[in-house]
Design a protein around this motif. Structure first.
Motif, short mmCIF file in Angstrom:
data_model
loop_
_atom_site.label_atom_id
_atom_site.label_comp_id
_atom_site.label_asym_id
_atom_site.label_seq_id
_atom_site.Cartn_x
_atom_site.Cartn_y
_atom_site.Cartn_z
N PRO A 1 4.45 59.41 -16.49
CA PRO A 1 4.47 59.23 -15.05
C PRO A 1 3.73 57.97 -14.64
CG PRO A 1 2.66 60.67 -15.64
CD PRO A 1 3.37 60.32 -16.93
N GLU A 2 3.80 57.63 -13.38
CA GLU A 2 2.96 56.55 -12.87
C GLU A 2 1.52 57.03 -12.85
OE1 GLU A 2 2.54 53.48 -9.08
OE2 GLU A 2 4.19 54.94 -9.15
N VAL A 3 0.62 56.20 -13.35
CA VAL A 3 -0.80 56.54 -13.40
C VAL A 3 -1.55 55.54 -12.54
CG1 VAL A 3 -2.81 56.77 -14.92
CG2 VAL A 3 -0.54 57.49 -15.72
N GLN A 4 -2.50 56.03 -11.74
CA GLN A 4 -3.25 55.15 -10.84
C GLN A 4 -3.82 53.95 -11.60
OE1 GLN A 4 -5.96 58.67 -10.54
NE2 GLN A 4 -7.49 57.12 -10.01
N LYS A 5 -3.89 52.81 -10.93
CA LYS A 5 -4.20 51.54 -11.60
C LYS A 5 -5.57 51.52 -12.25
CE LYS A 5 -1.14 48.62 -8.82
NZ LYS A 5 -1.05 47.45 -7.89
N ASP A 6 -6.54 52.21 -11.70
CA ASP A 6 -7.90 52.13 -12.25
C ASP A 6 -8.16 53.17 -13.34
OD1 ASP A 6 -7.84 54.29 -10.51
OD2 ASP A 6 -9.88 53.97 -9.77
N ARG A 7 -7.15 53.95 -13.69
CA ARG A 7 -7.32 54.97 -14.74
C ARG A 7 -6.65 54.49 -16.02
NH1 ARG A 7 -8.50 60.42 -14.40
NH2 ARG A 7 -7.89 60.48 -12.19
N TYR A 8 -7.40 54.47 -17.10
CA TYR A 8 -6.86 54.08 -18.41
C TYR A 8 -6.16 55.26 -19.07
CZ TYR A 8 -6.93 53.04 -23.43
OH TYR A 8 -6.58 52.87 -24.73
N TYR A 9 -5.01 54.95 -19.68
CA TYR A 9 -4.38 55.95 -20.54
C TYR A 9 -3.63 55.21 -21.64
CZ TYR A 9 0.65 55.48 -19.46
OH TYR A 9 1.94 55.03 -19.38
N SER A 10 -3.41 55.88 -22.75
CA SER A 10 -2.64 55.27 -23.84
C SER A 10 -1.90 56.35 -24.60
CB SER A 10 -3.54 54.49 -24.80
OG SER A 10 -4.34 55.37 -25.58
N VAL A 11 -0.78 55.95 -25.17
CA VAL A 11 0.01 56.81 -26.05
C VAL A 11 0.14 56.04 -27.37
CG1 VAL A 11 2.13 58.13 -26.36
CG2 VAL A 11 1.28 57.67 -24.04
N MET A 12 -0.50 56.53 -28.41
CA MET A 12 -0.50 55.87 -29.71
C MET A 12 0.48 56.57 -30.64
SD MET A 12 -3.75 55.35 -32.28
CE MET A 12 -3.54 56.93 -33.14
N LEU A 13 1.29 55.78 -31.33
CA LEU A 13 2.28 56.31 -32.27
C LEU A 13 1.81 56.01 -33.68
CD1 LEU A 13 5.48 54.97 -30.46
CD2 LEU A 13 4.23 57.10 -30.01
N ALA A 14 1.63 57.05 -34.50
CA ALA A 14 1.14 56.87 -35.87
C ALA A 14 2.07 57.57 -36.85
CB ALA A 14 -0.28 57.42 -36.01
N ASP A 15 2.37 56.90 -37.97
CA ASP A 15 3.26 57.50 -38.96
C ASP A 15 2.47 58.25 -40.03
OD1 ASP A 15 2.28 55.57 -40.77
OD2 ASP A 15 3.93 54.19 -40.37
N MET A 16 3.16 58.76 -41.06
CA MET A 16 2.50 59.55 -42.09
C MET A 16 1.68 58.70 -43.05
SD MET A 16 5.35 62.51 -42.90
CE MET A 16 4.17 63.67 -43.64
N TYR A 17 1.82 57.39 -42.97
CA TYR A 17 0.93 56.49 -43.71
C TYR A 17 -0.38 56.30 -42.96
CZ TYR A 17 5.22 55.11 -46.19
OH TYR A 17 6.38 55.10 -46.94
N THR A 18 -0.46 56.82 -41.74
CA THR A 18 -1.55 56.63 -40.76
C THR A 18 -1.57 55.22 -40.20
OG1 THR A 18 -3.36 56.09 -42.32
CG2 THR A 18 -2.96 58.43 -41.87
N CYS A 19 -0.44 54.53 -40.23
CA CYS A 19 -0.31 53.24 -39.57
C CYS A 19 0.08 53.44 -38.11
CB CYS A 19 0.74 52.38 -40.26
SG CYS A 19 0.34 51.89 -41.95
N ASN A 20 -0.49 52.65 -37.22
CA ASN A 20 -0.11 52.68 -35.81
C ASN A 20 1.07 51.75 -35.60
OD1 ASN A 20 -2.40 54.29 -35.47
ND2 ASN A 20 -3.67 52.57 -34.83
N TYR A 21 2.22 52.30 -35.26
CA TYR A 21 3.41 51.46 -35.17
C TYR A 21 3.86 51.20 -33.74
CZ TYR A 21 5.98 55.89 -34.59
OH TYR A 21 6.43 57.11 -34.15
N GLY A 22 3.13 51.68 -32.75
CA GLY A 22 3.52 51.39 -31.38
C GLY A 22 2.57 51.98 -30.36
N TYR A 23 2.63 51.42 -29.14
CA TYR A 23 1.79 51.88 -28.03
C TYR A 23 2.57 51.91 -26.73
CZ TYR A 23 -2.77 51.77 -30.37
OH TYR A 23 -3.84 52.04 -31.19
N ILE A 24 2.23 52.89 -25.91
CA ILE A 24 2.64 52.98 -24.52
C ILE A 24 1.34 53.15 -23.74
CG2 ILE A 24 3.94 54.32 -22.82
CD1 ILE A 24 5.58 55.43 -25.26
N GLY A 25 1.23 52.58 -22.55
CA GLY A 25 0.03 52.83 -21.76
C GLY A 25 -0.49 51.62 -21.01
N SER A 26 -1.70 51.74 -20.48
CA SER A 26 -2.27 50.76 -19.58
C SER A 26 -2.21 49.35 -20.14
CB SER A 26 -3.72 51.13 -19.26
OG SER A 26 -3.81 52.40 -18.66
N ARG A 27 -2.68 49.16 -21.38
CA ARG A 27 -2.68 47.82 -21.97
C ARG A 27 -1.30 47.37 -22.40
NH1 ARG A 27 -1.94 45.83 -26.77
NH2 ARG A 27 -1.77 47.93 -27.62
#
Length: 471
Positions: free
Chosen positions: A114-140
């Motif tokens: 959803p839309e999140v207010q501008k002053d609130r940080y949020y992130s969605v981190m995607l990690a595979d079974m190697y424990t590598c981070n392969y993508g992000y959704i969110g404030s940054r």
């Protein structure tokens, strides 16, 4: 997640392994060769087996006490983490978590935020079974506006559906989707719940309103037991590797897998432990122990030493690790499922200002930020206390595990404008309790977090202050 450590490693084989002719006998490997390959394989497997332990407790074992939800279903933790949360080490207590363990074997998964207010940080981190981070959704990464995204497994190559802003392709057939939503304080929890309610997860067929594909084969998940004293993670590794095909960007894994096959490490096959000679078993044991020692040594040297803190990025994607399996393992030991450095910087306390390991059984400490020298972030920062033996949060009378940016209005400043945090097991006095982080009666493990750090934090211009012993 800064989310397992020494008390939880290694994860152990708790299922029967069928007999097989050991490859190492066929290859006539020397004891030295067996030990060397075992060491490399143990280091390689360490974060993957640790990650499987979390997957098993969160999405498979409904009686684990840490179970969250079935695959492809979101679970929202409408609170911050406490000492009762023990499945992962060094969890943050700043941002209520939401979790999805994605099963991508039959079709992609569609994530809507959803839309999140501008002053609130949020992130969605995607990690595979190697424990590598392969993508992000969110404030940054994508901003605070509403959007719909898709993650696909290694075998999917279909078109991008209408309405999907971006497709993230995972190298493995299962993936962790980890949400962090900033909490401004206890009175803010209902606002966080409202945001979490807007996190939607659905399969691609559901998103397109089409028929569901045939179900993937049922999996016999090997049980996890983290309390046993001896370890043999390779049966787990063989199980995990069947969901990690060497296709696409993972083709670089093939030479390594060929080397590991010489000692019986092969995707989906039983590890031939029962048929090994005593000498071969000793070589395996020696390789595991030397591998573990190398991981621990790497943990102690992660990042740069800045005033007794180890500062630097230890998590990232496959390109970030660049086949440095020891770095990947050390990142998991220090705190599995941590963010990329650009998303969150994690200074980890190593020594006090006198060069000693911090221990609150006999000492008290202060951490003082000079005026204008609070951690520089685009979002917020925190300092969190953990038990030095387990890296878990500490129960205490205040139910306070950290001090962070939202607490600043309630903290007392010194006359010169600096801010002192008191780190000790007993109260520093009622007049100072607002600035007190309660510590265990023993060794401590302290993690600083800078969410969406500014450039001066990333380039080393800003440095965390030293932890100073007091009388």
């Amino acid at each position: 997640m800064k989310l397992l450590k020494l008390a939880a490693i290694p994860l152990l084989v708790t299922f029967m392994m069928r007999e097989a002719q050991p490859c190492m006998a066929q290859e006539k490997l020397s004891v030295e060769e067996i030990k060397a390959i075992t060491e490399e394989a143990f280091i390689y497997s360490f974060p993957m087996v640790m990650g499987y332990g979390i997957l098993y407790e969160y999405a498979v074992d409904v009686k684990s006490g840490q179970y969250k939800a079935a695959f492809n279903q979101i679970y929202n933790t409408a609170r911050v983490y406490t000492p009762e949360d023990t499945a992962v080490v060094t969890p943050n207590s700043d941002t209520p978590y939401s979790f999805v363990w994605a099963d991508l074997r039959t079709e992609p998964l569609v994530l809507s935020v959803p839309e999140v207010q501008k002053d609130r940080y949020y992130s969605v981190m995607l990690a595979d079974m190697y424990t590598c981070n392969y993508g992000y959704i969110g404030s940054r990464a994508t901003g605070n506006g509403a959007g719909t995204y898709m993650i696909s497994g290694p075998g999917w190559n279909g078109p991008t559906p209408e309405g999907i802003k971006k497709v993230f392709q995972c190298e493995t057939e299962f993936s962790l989707v980890l949400y962090r939503t900033q909490l401004f304080g206890p009175d803010d929890i209902n606002n966080v719940k409202q945001i979490q309610a807007g996190y939607k997860v659905q399969t691609l067929s559901s998103y397109l309103n089409k028929s569901t594909p045939a179900a993937a084969p049922e999996i016999q998940w090997p049980a996890i037991d983290k309390k046993l004293a001896e370890a043999d993670p390779f049966a787990y590794l063989n199980f995990i590797l069947q969901f990690c095909p060497t296709t696409g960007t993972a083709e670089v894994e093939r030479p390594l897998r060929a080397k590991f096959a010489k000692i019986g490490i092969e995707a989906g096959k039983p590890f031939p432990l029962a048929r090994l000679t005593a000498e071969q078993k000793e070589a395996l044991k020696a390789g595991v122990l030397s591998g573990l020692a190398k991981i621990k040594q790497k943990v102690s040297t992660l990042g740069k030493d800045e005033n007794g803190w180890r500062v630097g990025g230890a998590q990232g994607d496959r390109a970030f690790y660049n086949a440095d399996w020891t770095l990947r393992a050390a990142a998991a030991m220090a705190g599995i499922y941590g963010n990329d450095e650009v998303e969150a910087l994690y200074p980890l306390l190593s020594t006090d200002s006198e060069g000693n390991k911090p221990d609150c059984s006999s000492k008290r400490y202060t951490l003082t930020f000079s005026k204008g020298q609070l951690p520089p972030t685009n979002a917020f920062w925190s300092v969190t206390m953990y038990d030095g033996k387990t890296q878990l949060l500490i129960a205490n009378p205040l139910n306070r595990y950290l001090i962070n940016t939202p607490m600043l209005p309630d903290l007392k400043r010194n006359a010169d404008g600096s801010l002192t945090i008191y780190i000790q097991k007993d109260s520093p006095g009622k007049d100072k309790e607002s600035n007190w982080i309660p510590a265990p009666d023993g060794p401590i493990y302290v993690a600083m977090r800078l969410y969406w750090p500014k450039e001066e934090a990333l380039n080393g211009s800003w440095k965390p202050p030293a932890l100073v012993p007091t009388k």
